[in-house]
Design a protein around this motif. Structure first.
Motif, PDB file in Angstrom:
ATOM      1  N   LEU A  67      -5.395  10.123   8.404  1.00 52.26           N
ATOM      2  CA  LEU A  67      -5.633  11.565   8.417  1.00 52.26           C
ATOM      3  C   LEU A  67      -4.683  12.315   7.495  1.00 52.26           C
ATOM      4  O   LEU A  67      -5.023  13.401   7.001  1.00 52.26           O
ATOM      5  CB  LEU A  67      -5.524  12.099   9.845  1.00 52.26           C
ATOM      6  CG  LEU A  67      -6.658  11.685  10.783  1.00 52.26           C
ATOM      7  CD1 LEU A  67      -6.358  12.119  12.209  1.00 52.26           C
ATOM      8  CD2 LEU A  67      -8.001  12.259  10.321  1.00 52.26           C
ATOM      9  N   ALA A  68      -3.504  11.770   7.246  1.00 48.62           N
ATOM     10  CA  ALA A  68      -2.539  12.423   6.352  1.00 48.62           C
ATOM     11  C   ALA A  68      -2.763  12.056   4.888  1.00 48.62           C
ATOM     12  O   ALA A  68      -2.149  12.657   4.004  1.00 48.62           O
ATOM     13  CB  ALA A  68      -1.115  12.038   6.761  1.00 48.62           C
ATOM     14  N   SER A  69      -3.639  11.095   4.640  1.00 51.39           N
ATOM     15  CA  SER A  69      -3.804  10.561   3.285  1.00 51.39           C
ATOM     16  C   SER A  69      -4.936  11.254   2.536  1.00 51.39           C
ATOM     17  O   SER A  69      -5.767  11.953   3.138  1.00 51.39           O
ATOM     18  CB  SER A  69      -4.102   9.063   3.365  1.00 51.39           C
ATOM     19  OG  SER A  69      -5.466   8.832   3.708  1.00 51.39           O
ATOM     20  N   PRO A  70      -5.011  11.028   1.221  1.00 53.36           N
ATOM     21  CA  PRO A  70      -6.132  11.569   0.446  1.00 53.36           C
ATOM     22  C   PRO A  70      -7.492  11.048   0.890  1.00 53.36           C
ATOM     23  O   PRO A  70      -8.525  11.669   0.581  1.00 53.36           O
ATOM     24  CB  PRO A  70      -5.810  11.111  -0.988  1.00 53.36           C
ATOM     25  CG  PRO A  70      -4.339  10.899  -1.011  1.00 53.36           C
ATOM     26  CD  PRO A  70      -4.006  10.381   0.354  1.00 53.36           C
ATOM     27  N   LEU A  71      -7.523   9.918   1.593  1.00 52.63           N
ATOM     28  CA  LEU A  71      -8.795   9.384   2.084  1.00 52.63           C
ATOM     29  C   LEU A  71      -9.479  10.338   3.055  1.00 52.63           C
ATOM     30  O   LEU A  71     -10.694  10.259   3.260  1.00 52.63           O
ATOM     31  CB  LEU A  71      -8.573   8.039   2.769  1.00 52.63           C
ATOM     32  CG  LEU A  71      -8.022   6.905   1.901  1.00 52.63           C
ATOM     33  CD1 LEU A  71      -7.776   5.676   2.753  1.00 52.63           C
ATOM     34  CD2 LEU A  71      -8.976   6.590   0.755  1.00 52.63           C
ATOM     35  N   ALA A  72      -8.699  11.240   3.670  1.00 53.59           N
ATOM     36  CA  ALA A  72      -9.243  12.178   4.659  1.00 53.59           C
ATOM     37  C   ALA A  72      -9.220  13.614   4.133  1.00 53.59           C
ATOM     38  O   ALA A  72      -9.143  14.562   4.910  1.00 53.59           O
ATOM     39  CB  ALA A  72      -8.442  12.084   5.955  1.00 53.59           C
ATOM     40  N   SER A  73      -9.338  13.771   2.817  1.00 58.55           N
ATOM     41  CA  SER A  73      -9.148  15.094   2.215  1.00 58.55           C
ATOM     42  C   SER A  73     -10.193  16.124   2.649  1.00 58.55           C
ATOM     43  O   SER A  73      -9.979  17.326   2.502  1.00 58.55           O
ATOM     44  CB  SER A  73      -9.144  14.983   0.689  1.00 58.55           C
ATOM     45  OG  SER A  73     -10.406  14.519   0.224  1.00 58.55           O
TER      46      SER A  73
ATOM     47  N   MET B 182       0.843  -1.195   0.000  1.00 64.66           N
ATOM     48  CA  MET B 182       0.000   0.000   0.000  1.00 64.66           C
ATOM     49  C   MET B 182       0.875   1.240   0.000  1.00 64.66           C
ATOM     50  O   MET B 182       1.926   1.280   0.622  1.00 64.66           O
ATOM     51  CB  MET B 182      -0.911  -0.005   1.228  1.00 64.66           C
ATOM     52  CG  MET B 182      -1.882  -1.174   1.265  1.00 64.66           C
ATOM     53  SD  MET B 182      -2.869  -1.188   2.775  1.00 64.66           S
ATOM     54  CE  MET B 182      -3.862   0.283   2.539  1.00 64.66           C
ATOM     55  N   THR B 183       0.467   2.267  -0.730  1.00 65.74           N
ATOM     56  CA  THR B 183       1.264   3.490  -0.844  1.00 65.74           C
ATOM     57  C   THR B 183       0.366   4.711  -0.737  1.00 65.74           C
ATOM     58  O   THR B 183       0.357   5.568  -1.622  1.00 65.74           O
ATOM     59  CB  THR B 183       2.039   3.511  -2.167  1.00 65.74           C
ATOM     60  OG1 THR B 183       1.126   3.318  -3.258  1.00 65.74           O
ATOM     61  CG2 THR B 183       3.099   2.429  -2.206  1.00 65.74           C
ATOM     62  N   LEU B 184      -0.369   4.802   0.351  1.00 64.53           N
ATOM     63  CA  LEU B 184      -1.247   5.945   0.545  1.00 64.53           C
ATOM     64  C   LEU B 184      -0.481   7.258   0.626  1.00 64.53           C
ATOM     65  O   LEU B 184      -1.034   8.319   0.325  1.00 64.53           O
ATOM     66  CB  LEU B 184      -2.061   5.764   1.828  1.00 64.53           C
ATOM     67  CG  LEU B 184      -3.236   4.781   1.775  1.00 64.53           C
ATOM     68  CD1 LEU B 184      -3.789   4.552   3.170  1.00 64.53           C
ATOM     69  CD2 LEU B 184      -4.323   5.311   0.849  1.00 64.53           C
ATOM     70  N   LEU B 185       0.790   7.194   1.030  1.00 66.26           N
ATOM     71  CA  LEU B 185       1.570   8.413   1.238  1.00 66.26           C
ATOM     72  C   LEU B 185       2.791   8.455   0.329  1.00 66.26           C
ATOM     73  O   LEU B 185       3.787   9.127   0.648  1.00 66.26           O
ATOM     74  CB  LEU B 185       2.004   8.510   2.706  1.00 66.26           C
ATOM     75  CG  LEU B 185       0.874   8.473   3.738  1.00 66.26           C
ATOM     76  CD1 LEU B 185       1.443   8.528   5.155  1.00 66.26           C
ATOM     77  CD2 LEU B 185      -0.108   9.631   3.525  1.00 66.26           C
ATOM     78  N   ALA B 186       2.738   7.793  -0.795  1.00 62.16           N
ATOM     79  CA  ALA B 186       3.871   7.757  -1.711  1.00 62.16           C
ATOM     80  C   ALA B 186       4.264   9.165  -2.134  1.00 62.16           C
ATOM     81  O   ALA B 186       3.413   9.991  -2.488  1.00 62.16           O
ATOM     82  CB  ALA B 186       3.532   6.923  -2.938  1.00 62.16           C
ATOM     83  N   GLY B 187       5.558   9.446  -2.066  1.00 58.87           N
ATOM     84  CA  GLY B 187       6.073  10.743  -2.487  1.00 58.87           C
ATOM     85  C   GLY B 187       5.961  11.828  -1.445  1.00 58.87           C
ATOM     86  O   GLY B 187       6.436  12.947  -1.673  1.00 58.87           O
TER      87      GLY B 187
END
Length: 250
Positions: A225-231, A1-6
Motif C-alpha cells: 500500500l505504501a509502494s508505487p504498485l498501489a498508486s 527488492m527496493t519498492l520503497l527505496a529512498g
C-alpha cells in the motif's frame, strides 16, 4: 527488492510483534524507518540494530496525547532530512473486558489508544506530506466487522479506524496523500498457543490456508500500500486473514 527505496517511514508501536514485522519489511524494501515505541524501548533498539543505519528509535511518546503525536511525527521528519513519506499507525492495545462490566474509563483507554492516536498522528503526518505527497496506513482488524466477546471497545475503535481512513482518503487525496487500512486476522506471537489453545485451534480449523498469520504478512500488505504498485488505491481496507472471513457462517 527496493519498492520503497529512498522513502522515510514512521512506524508507531514498532516494538510489538506486528509493528516489528512492518518495520522489517519496510527496511528490507529500502525505506529508512523511524521506530516509535512507548514502553518497549529495549525491543525497539534491538530492532534498530538489526536494521542498521537506516533506523532510528523514537521512544516515549504517549500517542493518546495530541502533542506527543505531533512531536514524534516532527522528530521522524527531521531525522529523515525534512521529509516523511509514509506513516503506519500500528500502535494499539487489545484488552479483553466483558461489556457489562466495562467502565467509561476502560472504554476511553482503548478508544484513545487505537483511534484517537490514529486521528492525531495522521493529521500531523499529512501536514508533513502536504508538499510532496505520501502514504498513511492504519492497522485495523477483522474485528472491525466481526466483533469477538469481550472486545466491544476494541472492535468499535477498529471499525472507526476503517472509516477514518476512508474519510481521510477523500480529504487528503488532493495533496497526493493516500490513506488505507490493513485488517489482520489472528497473528501468531510467542506464547499465543499456550495462552489461548482453544482459540488457536478454532482459528486453524476456520482459516482457509490452515495457519495463523505472521507479522511479515501484515508487513507485506503495508509495503504494497505504501509502494508505487498501489498508486491508485486509497480509502481501501485490505483484509489479511488467510481467508477466514470467507468462511460461511451458516
Amino acid at each position: 527488492m527496493t519498492l520503497l527505496a529512498g522513502r522515510v517511514a514512521l512506524i508507531t508501536g514498532a516494538s510489538g510483534g506486528i509493528g516489528r514485522g512492518i518495520a522489517l519489511r519496510f527496511a528490507q524494501e529500502g525505506a529508512a524507518v523511524a521506530l516509535h515505541c512507548r514502553t518497549g524501548e529495549a525491543a525497539a533498539r534491538a530492532l534498530a540494530r538489526e536494521i542498521g543505519e537506516r533506523a532510528v528509535v523514537l521512544p516515549g511518546a504517549d500517542l493518546t496525547v495530541e502533542d506527543d503525536c505531533r512531536n514524534v511525527v516532527t522528530q521522524a521528519a527531521e531525522w529523515g532530512g525534512g521529509r516523511l513519506d509514509a506513516l503506519v499507525n500500528s500502535a494499539g492495545v487489545q484488552p479483553v473486558q466483558p461489556l457489562p462490566q466495562m467502565t467509561a474509563a476502560d472504554w476511553r483507554a482503548v478508544v484513545d489508544t487505537n483511534l484517537t492516536s490514529v486521528f492525531a498522528c495522521t493529521q500531523a503526518a499529512a501536514e508533513a506530506m502536504r508538499e510532496h505527497g505520501g502514504t498513511i496506513t492504519h492497522i485495523a482488524s477483522v474485528e472491525a466487522g466481526s466483533p469477538a466477546p469481550g472486545h466491544a471497545h476494541y472492535s468499535a475503535a477498529k471499525a472507526a479506524v476503517v472509516m477514518h481512513a476512508r474519510a481521510a482518503a477523500q480529504e487528503y487525496g488532493a495533496f497526493g496523500i493516500r490513506v488505507n487500512t490493513v485488517s489482520p486476522g489472528l497473528i501468531d506471537r510467542e506464547g499465543l498457543a499456550e495462552a489461548w489453545p482453544e482459540g488457536v485451534r478454532r482459528w486453524r480449523q476456520a482459516v482457509a490456508v490452515r495457519r495463523l498469520g505472521r507479522p511479515e504478512d501484515v508487513g507485506d500488505a503495508c509495503v504494497f500500500l505504501a509502494s508505487p504498485l498501489a498508486s491508485w488505491i486509497t480509502g481501501h481496507d485490505l483484509v489479511v486473514d488467510g481467508g477466514v472471513s470467507a468462511r460461511p457462517t451458516w
